[in-house]
Motif scaffolding. Structure first.
Motif, mmCIF file in Angstrom:
data_model
loop_
_atom_site.group_PDB
_atom_site.id
_atom_site.type_symbol
_atom_site.label_atom_id
_atom_site.label_comp_id
_atom_site.label_asym_id
_atom_site.label_seq_id
_atom_site.Cartn_x
_atom_site.Cartn_y
_atom_site.Cartn_z
ATOM 1 N N TRP A 1 53.819 -32.223 -1.311
ATOM 2 C CA TRP A 1 53.785 -31.202 -0.262
ATOM 3 C C TRP A 1 54.181 -31.802 1.081
ATOM 4 C CZ3 TRP A 1 49.457 -33.662 -2.012
ATOM 5 C CH2 TRP A 1 48.563 -34.197 -1.065
ATOM 6 N N LEU B 1 44.204 -28.591 -0.120
ATOM 7 C CA LEU B 1 44.781 -28.159 -1.387
ATOM 8 C C LEU B 1 43.858 -28.520 -2.538
ATOM 9 C CD1 LEU B 1 48.468 -29.417 -0.894
ATOM 10 C CD2 LEU B 1 47.570 -27.128 -0.452
ATOM 11 N N GLU C 1 53.439 -31.171 5.355
ATOM 12 C CA GLU C 1 52.556 -30.522 6.314
ATOM 13 C C GLU C 1 52.971 -30.909 7.732
ATOM 14 O OE1 GLU C 1 48.690 -33.301 6.510
ATOM 15 O OE2 GLU C 1 48.965 -32.353 4.537
ATOM 16 N N LEU D 1 50.462 -26.205 6.117
ATOM 17 C CA LEU D 1 51.351 -26.460 4.996
ATOM 18 C C LEU D 1 52.738 -25.885 5.255
ATOM 19 C CD1 LEU D 1 51.042 -27.673 2.099
ATOM 20 C CD2 LEU D 1 50.659 -25.329 1.324
ATOM 21 N N VAL E 1 55.156 -26.719 -1.037
ATOM 22 C CA VAL E 1 54.519 -27.436 -2.135
ATOM 23 C C VAL E 1 55.389 -27.331 -3.377
ATOM 24 C CG1 VAL E 1 52.453 -27.675 -3.562
ATOM 25 C CG2 VAL E 1 52.237 -26.824 -1.243
ATOM 26 N N SER E 2 55.412 -28.393 -4.164
ATOM 27 C CA SER E 2 56.050 -28.359 -5.474
ATOM 28 C C SER E 2 55.145 -29.098 -6.451
ATOM 29 C CB SER E 2 57.431 -29.024 -5.422
ATOM 30 O OG SER E 2 58.099 -28.922 -6.665
ATOM 31 N N GLY F 1 60.988 -26.935 2.209
ATOM 32 C CA GLY F 1 59.937 -27.629 1.494
ATOM 33 C C GLY F 1 60.491 -28.472 0.358
ATOM 34 N N SER G 1 54.319 -20.043 1.008
ATOM 35 C CA SER G 1 54.734 -20.925 -0.037
ATOM 36 C C SER G 1 55.822 -21.486 -0.044
ATOM 37 C CB SER G 1 54.216 -20.307 -1.264
ATOM 38 O OG SER G 1 53.894 -18.920 -1.682
#
Length: 446
Positions: free
Chosen positions: A184, A145, A186, A172, A175-176, A231, A47
């Protein structure tokens, strides 16, 4: 990986990371990269010493020792401590004693699903990818996602459009999410040092995906991975991230951002890493090493750090903390919420320092030889993951309640995984039966 950042950010999901001999020569960004690489056994979503490690001028310190990490523990939580007391947590109880588990994501033979971001309203972004082929662990499958509601076990899932075809499968990075957007990054890379990425934004109202920007190139070559949480983090209609802005023997790292409606890069804090975004500021760790300054024999200083803040609406950057770090350690993670800051420190025993601005920081110390990953701060809690120095099976995470001053065990998954929190919600990963299955759970604090 919600709007306030995520502890597992900066590490891809859906594949494994490899480091060649040549790439190891480029791990000049920080000695702390080794802590990230050592934790990368990717089955789920990615994450993000002694002494207090508190801020300069601190008048008292509360210390807790995070030693046990048994998710099935039935021991009572440690007696709450007042600031200045010593809090021992040698047998902390499971977070399930203070939460109601709402959703569990159990992998099938072909696919695994893992919460990639959660929000205070109970919505979540879930990453779905194929279970890694043991014969080809570096072969990627396309991560997808979808949006769901963790409060309802039978909630409908909304698949997020990719926003264009991919030449190669991607995994990934981070993500936010907020009420209006999901953003996101990737990458098709399985390297720990170079991860050329593309950033996308999903408009939750129009249900459309737009490509925002790509990672920077320096002299035609993809830049090295920035240290810490790389991220994206959202602030309204703006996205913020860290990137290597200058190459060479002493790379410079900047905190940059752009508006989602017109993503043109803008440097917000120069010579800084580990962005942590709140409603009114971006906090980041600065050091000579992040500013691209090399000393004698190319030595780069990451020990003499400061925490600075970019104030939204003023374009001003101010110094807010000057942590006194033990030995030759450095900060390897930063999180913020409201007036609370939390940062992790590497060393013989990892530390988590929680500073609520009252000059009485709390320091939590981990196992000898272990490592703490990037923390997440909410109004009620601080959560973070840990890799243990004692046993590969003795890993997991922790949850600290800010008002009660107590610590709970959070999961027991071997290897890197995502822990996250937002509002009253928290997500973690259990190892499942015989430490062979990754069961991702989301619970709500009572």
């Amino acid at each position: 990986m919600s709007a306030h950042g995520h502890p597992g950010g900066g590490t891809p999901v859906g594949g494994e990371v490899r480091v060649s001999a040549d790439e190891r020569d480029h791990l000049v960004m920080r000695a702390l990269v080794a802590a990230v690489v050592a934790m990368v056994v990717l089955a789920g979503c990615g994450s993000s010493s002694g002494g207090s490690g508190g801020s300069a001028g601190a008048t008292a310190t509360t210390t807790a020792t995070a030693a046990a990490n048994d998710v099935s523990s039935t021991a009572a939580a440690s007696t709450p401590a007042a600031a200045g007391d010593t809090l021992g947590v040698g047998g902390v109880s499971s977070v399930t004693t203070i939460t109601n588990v709402l959703r569990s994501f159990t992998p099938s033979k072909r696919f695994e699903s893992s919460p990639a971001a959660i929000a205070a309203d109970g919505s979540a972004v879930v990453a779905r990818f194929r279970v890694a082929d043991p014969d080809h662990p570096l072969r990627l499958s396309q991560t997808r996602l979808y949006l769901t509601d963790v409060r309802d076990q039978d909630a409908a899932n909304t698949l997020i459009p990719l926003g264009g075809a991919r030449r190669k499968p991607t995994q990934l990075i981070g993500v936010s999410m907020n009420d209006n957007w999901v953003v996101w990054m990737e990458t098709p890379s399985t390297s720990a040092t170079v991860q050329p990425w593309t950033m996308y934004a999903y408009n939750r109202a129009t249900r459309t995906t737009t490509r925002l920007t790509s990672s920077r190139k320096i002299k035609g070559v993809p830049a090295l991975v920035a240290p810490g949480y790389t991220g994206p983090s959202l602030h309204g209609g703006m996205v913020i991230w860290a990137e290597v802005a200058k190459g060479g023997a002493a790379p410079r790292v900047d905190i940059v951002g752009c508006h989602l409606a017109d993503c043109r890069r803008r440097t917000l804090i120069r010579g800084a890493a580990y962005p942590a975004v709140t409603s009114n500021a971006i906090y980041a760790v600065t050091a000579p090493g992040y500013r691209g300054i090399a000393g004698r024999k190319g030595h780069r200083d990451f020990h003499n750090v400061a925490i600075e803040a970019y104030k939204f609406g003023t374009d001003r950057v101010v110094r807010v903390r000057t942590p006194a770090l033990p030995g030759s350690t450095t900060i390897i993670g930063l999180a913020a919420h409201g007036g609370t800051l939390a940062w992790t420190i590497n060393g013989r025993r990892p530390q988590l320092v929680i500073d609520t601005g009252d000059n009485k920081p709390t320091t939590i110390t981990g196992d000898k030889g272990g490592g703490f990953s990037y923390p997440v701060v909410t109004a009620r809690t601080v959560v973070w993951a840990e890799s243990s120095g004692d046993s590969p099976a003795n890993v997991g995470g922790y949850l600290y309640r800010l008002q009660e001053h107590d610590v709970y065990s959070l999961g027991n998954k071997s290897g890197l995984y995502g822990v996250d929190a937002a509002g009253d919600y928290v997500s973690w990963q259990d190892a499942g039966l015989n430490n062979t299955t990754s069961i991702n759970r989301v619970g709500r604090l009572r």
